[in-house]
Scaffold this motif. Structure first.
Motif, short mmCIF file in Angstrom:
data_model
loop_
_atom_site.label_atom_id
_atom_site.label_comp_id
_atom_site.label_asym_id
_atom_site.label_seq_id
_atom_site.Cartn_x
_atom_site.Cartn_y
_atom_site.Cartn_z
N ASP A 136 -7.33 -6.62 12.99
CA ASP A 136 -6.39 -7.55 13.64
C ASP A 136 -5.85 -7.02 14.95
OD1 ASP A 136 -5.12 -10.03 13.68
OD2 ASP A 136 -3.25 -9.21 12.86
N ALA A 151 -11.90 -8.16 9.06
CA ALA A 151 -11.59 -9.55 8.75
C ALA A 151 -12.85 -10.32 8.38
CB ALA A 151 -10.90 -10.20 9.96
N THR A 156 -8.30 -6.10 3.52
CA THR A 156 -7.25 -5.41 4.26
C THR A 156 -6.91 -4.15 3.49
OG1 THR A 156 -6.32 -7.49 5.06
CG2 THR A 156 -4.89 -5.55 5.13
N SER A 182 -5.47 -0.93 14.63
CA SER A 182 -4.77 -1.84 13.72
C SER A 182 -3.37 -2.13 14.23
CB SER A 182 -4.68 -1.23 12.32
OG SER A 182 -3.73 -0.18 12.29
#
Length: 433
Positions: A136, A151, A156, A182
């Protein structure tokens, strides 16, 4: 690892050829002093390994040349001292020995310079697998890096979910250097995770670049903050694996009659399979199946491992009680060692549902995941210190964890030998039931 092993073979070849040329100089023909080579080669190899001649820095830079020449000098000095001590010095041909060492040194330098050039100009970034993990927080991907956007896999990092950690570990398997980009709130989770998989792991912290210029050791443009390194270098991994195989293969052969007797006893004592296979957490937080002789009734088997065996546990068969008391139920794990999932010595692998009191092991202390930076073992430091059996209280887990982390941080081959010898003193234990 292949390059390191080839470099080792090239170094040994340089010594052999060097002494062959020395034979031409001294005797006019291609002859070898077998005694000299049989003594020098293993000494040289051991010293070179401990000096780091077969590491990343030892192969891609001229520092490796310095290390290998130092190893050659020490090996020669040790060899000459031993020959002198056993009064064989007068039989030494000084011309042959000094010519052999001199020519071998030249060949070592030449072949290592050629390998450095080959790695830099032919292999380039392919020599090390560099991996950029996007969580992300997208960034431009520099040359030489593979990239994984987690993703795309719908995961996660969650240090409270071992199956997610297993999935991520398999995505990152084989990477020499892992750099993670991240969001700030997930950096702590990634730091814990990278420490657990035992790789050279870094977190990108862009705000620190404004403070000062950072440089990557491999020359790449992507620079992170180091948060983990593998506890064992290539030399240590080779030594540990060789030690495991040298003991495991003969042990399996020698114990085959006993294994067959136990297998027969388990089979006739109660209906069900001979072996009990259970998912446990292994090296790098990857899941694997551990093997044990079945010691409980099949219908009462606890696959998750959430209930520890107790002294008067009615799930345990008569044969099972004996093999658990003598630790013989663990013998099939020799095949886990043979397959490479386990080592003879290391932190014991735990079932996913293991509880300390009423809490899962990893919820007691998040350092728990760091014990998996090394292969799990049939026995370990915690076991020889008496920390085994049921974990009814939080402290039962903490004692084991502290011993496991101590083992991971201070690994040595001598330590493994010591733990194995001490294991024989605790095979039968008051907490084994």
């Amino acid at each position: 690892m292949t390059v390191y092993l080839l470099q080792m073979l090239f170094d040994l070849a340089a010594l052999i050829v060097g002494f062959g040329i020395a034979g031409l100089i001294r005797h006019g023909m291609l002859v070898f002093d077998a005694t000299a080579l049989q003594s020098l080669l293993p000494i040289f190899l051991v010293i070179s390994s401990y000096a780091g001649a077969y590491s990343y820095e030892g192969v891609v830079s001229r520092e490796g040349i310095h290390r290998v020449l130092t190893a050659l000098a020490i090996a020669f000095a040790f060899y000459a001292l031993v020959r002198f001590a056993i009064k064989e010095a007068p039989t030494l041909s000084r011309t042959y020995i000094f010519a052999g060492i001199g020519v071998a040194a030249v060949l070592l330098v030449v072949q290592r310079l050629l390998l450095i050039r080959f790695i830099r100009f032919r292999l380039g970034a392919r020599f090390m697998k560099l991996l950029l993990v996007i969580d992300d927080q997208p960034i431009p991907v520099p040359d030489g890096f593979d990239v994984i956007d987690i993703a795309d896999y719908g995961v996660t990092p969650d240090v409270n979910d071992p199956r997610v950690l297993d999935q991520i570990s398999n995505l990152l398997l084989g990477a020499d250097r892992v750099v993670v980009s991240s969001a700030v709130e997930r950096r702590e989770s990634w730091s814990l995770y990278l420490k657990g998989i035992g790789c050279n792991g870094e977190l990108l912290v862009p705000e620190l670049h404004s403070i000062g210029q950072l440089h990557a050791s491999d020359g790449s443009s992507l620079v992170g903050i180091p948060v983990s390194t593998g506890p064992l270098d290539i030399r240590s991994r080779i030594l540990k694996r060789a030690f495991d195989l040298c003991l495991t293969v003969p042990a399996i052969i020698a114990l085959t009659p006993l294994l067959l007797i136990i297998a027969f006893a388990v089979k006739v004592s109660s209906p069900g399979p001979i072996l009990f296979r259970q998912v446990r957490m292994g090296r790098g937080n990857r899941l694997f199946h551990v093997y044990k002789f079945r010691s409980m009734r099949t219908e009462a088997t606890d696959d998750a491992g959430s209930r520890s065996a107790s002294r008067d546990d009615n799930r345990i068969t008569a044969v099972g009680r004996f093999i658990r008391k003598t630790s013989m139920d663990e013998l099939p794990q020799l095949f886990n060692v043979l397959e490479g999932d386990m080592s003879l010595v290391g932190p014991r692998p735990h079932a996913l549902g293991s509880l300390a009191g009423d809490e899962l092991f990893w919820r007691i202390d998040q350092r728990y995941w760091q014990r998996h930076a090394i292969k799990p073992g049939i026995t370990g430091l915690a076991q020889v210190r008496g920390f085994r059996g049921a974990t009814d209280h939080r402290n039962d887990l903490m004692q084991r964890l502290q011993a496991d982390l101590e083992y991971v941080s201070n690994w040595s081959l001598v330590g493994d030998v010591t733990i194995l010898l001490r294991t024989f003193l605790v095979v039968v234990h008051k907490n084994a039931y």
